[in-house]
Design a protein around this motif. Structure first.
Motif, PDB file in Angstrom:
ATOM      1  N   CYS B  54       0.803  -1.229   0.000  1.00  0.00           N
ATOM      2  CA  CYS B  54       0.000   0.000   0.000  1.00  0.00           C
ATOM      3  C   CYS B  54       0.832   1.272   0.000  1.00  0.00           C
ATOM      4  CB  CYS B  54      -0.899   0.041   1.238  1.00  0.00           C
ATOM      5  SG  CYS B  54      -2.180  -1.211   1.210  1.00  0.00           S
ATOM      6  N   ALA B 195       2.597   0.869  11.902  1.00  0.00           N
ATOM      7  CA  ALA B 195       2.039   1.293  10.616  1.00  0.00           C
ATOM      8  C   ALA B 195       1.341   0.126   9.927  1.00  0.00           C
ATOM      9  CB  ALA B 195       3.132   1.864   9.716  1.00  0.00           C
TER      10      ALA B 195
ATOM     11  N   ARG C  27      -2.733   6.069  16.456  1.00  0.00           N
ATOM     12  CA  ARG C  27      -2.063   6.087  15.162  1.00  0.00           C
ATOM     13  C   ARG C  27      -2.729   5.016  14.306  1.00  0.00           C
ATOM     14  NH1 ARG C  27       4.014   4.101  13.706  1.00  0.00           N
ATOM     15  NH2 ARG C  27       3.915   4.637  11.487  1.00  0.00           N
ATOM     16  N   ALA C  29      -3.556   2.491  11.150  1.00  0.00           N
ATOM     17  CA  ALA C  29      -2.709   1.611  10.328  1.00  0.00           C
ATOM     18  C   ALA C  29      -2.813   1.904   8.837  1.00  0.00           C
ATOM     19  CB  ALA C  29      -3.085   0.148  10.578  1.00  0.00           C
ATOM     20  N   THR C  30      -1.841   1.331   8.155  1.00  0.00           N
ATOM     21  CA  THR C  30      -1.725   1.237   6.713  1.00  0.00           C
ATOM     22  C   THR C  30      -1.549   2.581   6.025  1.00  0.00           C
ATOM     23  OG1 THR C  30      -3.114  -0.737   6.814  1.00  0.00           O
ATOM     24  CG2 THR C  30      -2.583   0.100   4.652  1.00  0.00           C
ATOM     25  N   PRO C  31      -0.284   3.033   6.006  1.00  0.00           N
ATOM     26  CA  PRO C  31       0.037   4.183   5.154  1.00  0.00           C
ATOM     27  C   PRO C  31      -0.320   3.830   3.712  1.00  0.00           C
ATOM     28  CG  PRO C  31       2.030   2.994   5.808  1.00  0.00           C
ATOM     29  CD  PRO C  31       0.902   2.424   6.615  1.00  0.00           C
ATOM     30  N   ARG C  32      -0.704   4.837   2.951  1.00  0.00           N
ATOM     31  CA  ARG C  32      -1.266   4.536   1.623  1.00  0.00           C
ATOM     32  C   ARG C  32      -0.758   5.538   0.610  1.00  0.00           C
ATOM     33  NH1 ARG C  32      -4.199   3.677  -2.624  1.00  0.00           N
ATOM     34  NH2 ARG C  32      -6.435   3.232  -2.472  1.00  0.00           N
ATOM     35  N   THR C  33      -0.035   5.050  -0.369  1.00  0.00           N
ATOM     36  CA  THR C  33       0.415   5.892  -1.466  1.00  0.00           C
ATOM     37  C   THR C  33      -0.715   6.031  -2.478  1.00  0.00           C
ATOM     38  OG1 THR C  33       2.677   5.097  -1.147  1.00  0.00           O
ATOM     39  CG2 THR C  33       2.181   6.196  -3.244  1.00  0.00           C
ATOM     40  N   THR C 110       2.159   9.749   0.012  1.00  0.00           N
ATOM     41  CA  THR C 110       1.644   8.714   0.912  1.00  0.00           C
ATOM     42  C   THR C 110       0.904   9.351   2.080  1.00  0.00           C
ATOM     43  OG1 THR C 110       3.460   7.247   0.330  1.00  0.00           O
ATOM     44  CG2 THR C 110       2.309   6.768   2.391  1.00  0.00           C
ATOM     45  N   GLN C 140       3.923  12.067   3.309  1.00  0.00           N
ATOM     46  CA  GLN C 140       5.130  11.333   3.718  1.00  0.00           C
ATOM     47  C   GLN C 140       6.186  12.240   4.333  1.00  0.00           C
ATOM     48  OE1 GLN C 140       3.992  11.866   0.714  1.00  0.00           O
ATOM     49  NE2 GLN C 140       5.628  12.449  -0.694  1.00  0.00           N
ATOM     50  N   ARG C 229     -13.932   0.088  -0.580  1.00  0.00           N
ATOM     51  CA  ARG C 229     -12.707  -0.713  -0.441  1.00  0.00           C
ATOM     52  C   ARG C 229     -11.481   0.083  -0.889  1.00  0.00           C
ATOM     53  NH1 ARG C 229     -16.020  -5.450  -2.326  1.00  0.00           N
ATOM     54  NH2 ARG C 229     -15.643  -4.520  -4.352  1.00  0.00           N
ATOM     55  N   LEU C 230     -11.633   0.874  -1.956  1.00  0.00           N
ATOM     56  CA  LEU C 230     -10.500   1.707  -2.399  1.00  0.00           C
ATOM     57  C   LEU C 230     -10.017   2.582  -1.250  1.00  0.00           C
ATOM     58  CD1 LEU C 230      -8.844   2.512  -4.990  1.00  0.00           C
ATOM     59  CD2 LEU C 230     -10.415   4.438  -5.204  1.00  0.00           C
ATOM     60  N   GLN C 232     -10.198   1.751   1.758  1.00  0.00           N
ATOM     61  CA  GLN C 232      -9.830   0.814   2.829  1.00  0.00           C
ATOM     62  C   GLN C 232     -10.638   1.061   4.099  1.00  0.00           C
ATOM     63  OE1 GLN C 232      -5.567   1.649   2.341  1.00  0.00           O
ATOM     64  NE2 GLN C 232      -5.307  -0.452   1.674  1.00  0.00           N
ATOM     65  N   THR C 234     -13.344  -0.162   6.472  1.00  0.00           N
ATOM     66  CA  THR C 234     -13.673  -1.554   6.778  1.00  0.00           C
ATOM     67  C   THR C 234     -15.022  -1.737   7.472  1.00  0.00           C
ATOM     68  OG1 THR C 234     -12.558  -1.366   8.888  1.00  0.00           O
ATOM     69  CG2 THR C 234     -11.226  -2.144   7.035  1.00  0.00           C
TER      70      THR C 234
END
Lengths: 357, 357, 357
Positions: B54, B195, C27, C29-33, C110, C140, C229-230, C232, C234
């Motif tokens: 991701c 992360a 914090r 989760a899941t950094p996303r570019t 990101t 980022q 979903r794009l 994310q 949930t």
């Protein structure tokens, strides 16, 4: 302005027949950079497998710097830009002529579109008229990507408006071989027919030959709507079930270009080396297509064309027929009286470039 | 060639059992450059949240130059290429074995696929046979991305054809830890478990442990068709409602790989640090899945594996079970007689890489 | 942990009201570019046509290095990250306040997200409570992309748990003009209103003015699920028909942000030059939206705002109302008693940047 627009007229309800005059130039809104994201979506929507559009490495072996965007995707984006100005109030998309594909579009290129009105003709019912436009799609350097004529039947705002002088442009039956454009950097010495998926090259096709493309693809409501939004085509018949439920068909109509792209993708099975669309000679969306329909296709070779100055490259003028809910093993087309088989939905006359031996 | 193909045999109706012989090499068509567009679509299709796939920045902190493409996306693209040559006339996809994931694929890399026939065995009914192939997926430099065996039951063209000599390859039960491939540039010192979304690392998993992945995901017709076209998988059972309406199930069958990807995405809840698929040891598509079904999943840890030469990295051999329309809080699997719970649709045996403390 | 989680507690069933305390930092989760792939999908999902987000060349003419990602796409991705920690057990998303959009996000950037709990208030039924969080989205480089407050009603794990001390933050009615952020490199001298599709600039809008956005867009199940979903996100109500069939509505609920994005895309027809979202002042998802519903929208200009230090740029504070299955030509809103028209689904108060003469 129509009564549907807001006070202040910041919104558009589209042009009516009275708004068009011969010679008028329309610059269409929203320049659009095409990217590998658009290309991926296009693959997901149609499953097309032409190697040139799928592989940067295949493209580089032919002298291009990257895999070009699928030609019909570029077409749909240019077409989509014209809709708010040309066909928002159209009753029918009547035809195409003289379409030439120019420079390929690569990810990162930006498409813009302009149109010139080249003909107008009021219909005898006085409620509608036919508008002819030549649309010019360019990249960010102003170079031609696509140039084609289409004509549409458009509602009049007011049946009492006076009829304009009739101007009907003379249109070519097909783009001649000598006028087809070949991407300037293309060098076919590195062409890998194995990777492309077929041994059949230009010499293997004969005028009059018919090819059944075998497979069928069912269209879902979400799929054609995603596609047509991707092209930023704003024709409400494709998107608004609430209004269409009271309309002519009771449901959303699938954008005709969606069917063109499906037929092209299906045509891989039989035309895998026809890597580039060079011309749109003509075409007719014969019958409407709706979600749930399964599209099949077959093609006839109308002509095998030699290209001056290109020994390793030829062209095929094709008629591709798409049907709904009917396989094409027996090549359904027209009956003796000229009427289309009831399953036919698309009759497309176009020219492709294909590798020669 | 089959009677469904056109005169001139430019179209393919796929290979039949008689067309395969042991030792035969098949180079599959359409090299395919994967891009950030494919990655975005994959996220939209499954909602996967593994941080490595991701975030470019997460990937760079581990020594990679960008976020790699999801491993199962690479698998599906390689698999898709094999369909026109291997399984267009398949009755069933019987199994997988010895699958190893090699170099990760990054946006801009181009996948190609070749297969070798390593076994054939006619069935006693003489109408079908089993074909074993080893498929090799490579990037544009010819480096191995994926290597796996699958076997499929394929129709014979003619029941009267003589049976070939039976050759059944010997296949490993699982890929041994010593043969798992670790991306060469990977340096886990920069791994950020916060992360990634979980504190659970390799040491926290125990052989025999079972994990319910909690969530369920309903599949729509448009979704699995978009996915399967994205993979350029041409098996008609997934796309053609017109023909399938008269077929075995009366409707389109969802590509088994779609269920694998859903199960993998669901497994984030419980396996967030299992950032890489290393092996496909085996797998069975136990029952068909259709649009409207909701997929749930649970996993069992079959083994915790140490990796020689990698102190900060371990592997887990997992069995992931996917069900339809049945939550997995009680871990549905097989009954005492070995028969699957009727809700089970996928039984997948694979190995993941996961951070160690 | 809830009884739905697996032994070992590697999976999360989300936080309950008791898990939140004022001052707590989360914090996510899941950094996303974000990439051009996400941008293309966003176009396909909503058909948005704002030129700045569509064309690299339009963006470069304004001093940016590429077309920025749509502001609401960035919002949805930040929002989605908060769901597993904040609202997985939410009963309702109650409101937004004080939202400021900071630096635009470009393909390759990101996104990360953190939240601080700034208020908690148990409800008198003792079964639920309201949690207020300020969420901070960064790129980022740690620069602020988005900063907003939302409050949600969350289930308690146990009605018998003691109530925490009530803390209700004081929230601004709207972000003041002086606090709106303008992208630092933006230079509007190269702004091309023709390309953007409208001649209406800041001076052409008046406080109190209402604009019907004319068009409607029908939502399919696959579309909102792909979108959500794009992002994310949930929240199971959007994805799991198997569980929702037994739930409050009997079916999947469409993510409220999907309706925001549709309304924004529809607002192009009337607000084509409003190229940037600057603030989210408040908003309410008034009624649920389901697949098959057609969304329409209209906007009211709440205020025309001058921006200190920006002569060629102004702002409009807007209220955009979205409805389902009801055109907005007569601007449906509230009745005399303050109750919403039954067709209203969204009441959004936000501020846009728009070109001045």
């Amino acid at each position: 302005m129509s009564e549907r627009t807001a006070p202040g007229a910041k919104t558009s309800a589209g042009n009516f027949f009275e708004d068009f005059r011969v010679g008028q130039e329309l610059r269409h809104a929203t320049p659009r950079t095409l990217t590998t994201g658009d290309a991926a979506l296009y693959t997901a929507l149609y499953g097309s497998r032409f190697a040139l559009n799928c592989s940067d490495d295949f493209a580089r072996a032919l002298g291009l710097h990257a895999a070009p965007i699928d030609d019909w995707l570029a077409f749909h984006v240019v077409f989509g830009k014209t809709v708010p100005d040309i066909s928002l109030n159209a009753v029918a998309n009547l035809g195409y002529a003289g379409g030439r594909f120019g420079l390929p579009i690569f990810p990162g290129d930006t498409l813009e579109a302009r149109s010139t009105v080249i003909g107008v003709k009021e219909n005898s019912n006085r409620k509608t008229g036919v508008v002819y436009v030549r649309t010019h799609g360019t990249n960010q350097r102003g170079e031609t990507v696509l140039d084609y004529v289409r004509w549409v039947m458009v509602n009049k705002r007011d049946a009492a408006s006076p009829a304009p002088e009739t101007v009907v442009p003379s249109l070519p039956e097909a783009v001649p071989a000598a006028e087809l454009l070949v991407p300037p950097d293309l060098d076919l010495r590195g062409y890998d027919a194995d990777a492309a998926g077929s041994a059949a090259l230009w010499e293997d096709y004969a005028q009059g030959e018919r090819i059944d493309h075998v497979d069928g693809m069912t269209i879902e409501e979400a799929e054609h709507a995603l596609a047509t939004r991707l092209y930023q085509n704003t024709a409400r018949v494709h998107f608004n079930q609430h209004s269409e439920s009271k309309g002519r068909f009771g449901r959303r109509l699938i954008y005709g270009g969606h069917v063109i792209s499906l037929a092209r993708a299906l045509s891989f099975n039989g035309l895998a080396n026809a890597f580039r669309i060079a011309a749109l000679n003509g075409g007719s969306h014969v019958a409407p297509v709706f979600a749930g329909d399964t599209v099949y296709a077959w093609s006839a070779v109308l002509a095998t064309l030699e290209l001056p100055r290109h020994k390793d490259l030829g062209a095929l003028r094709l008629r591709t027929i798409a049907t709904k809910n009917r396989p094409c093993g027996d090549f359904p087309y027209r009956d003796d009286a000229g009427a289309y088989d009831p399953a036919v939905v698309l009759d497309l006359d176009y020219t492709v470039l294909i590798k020669r031996r």
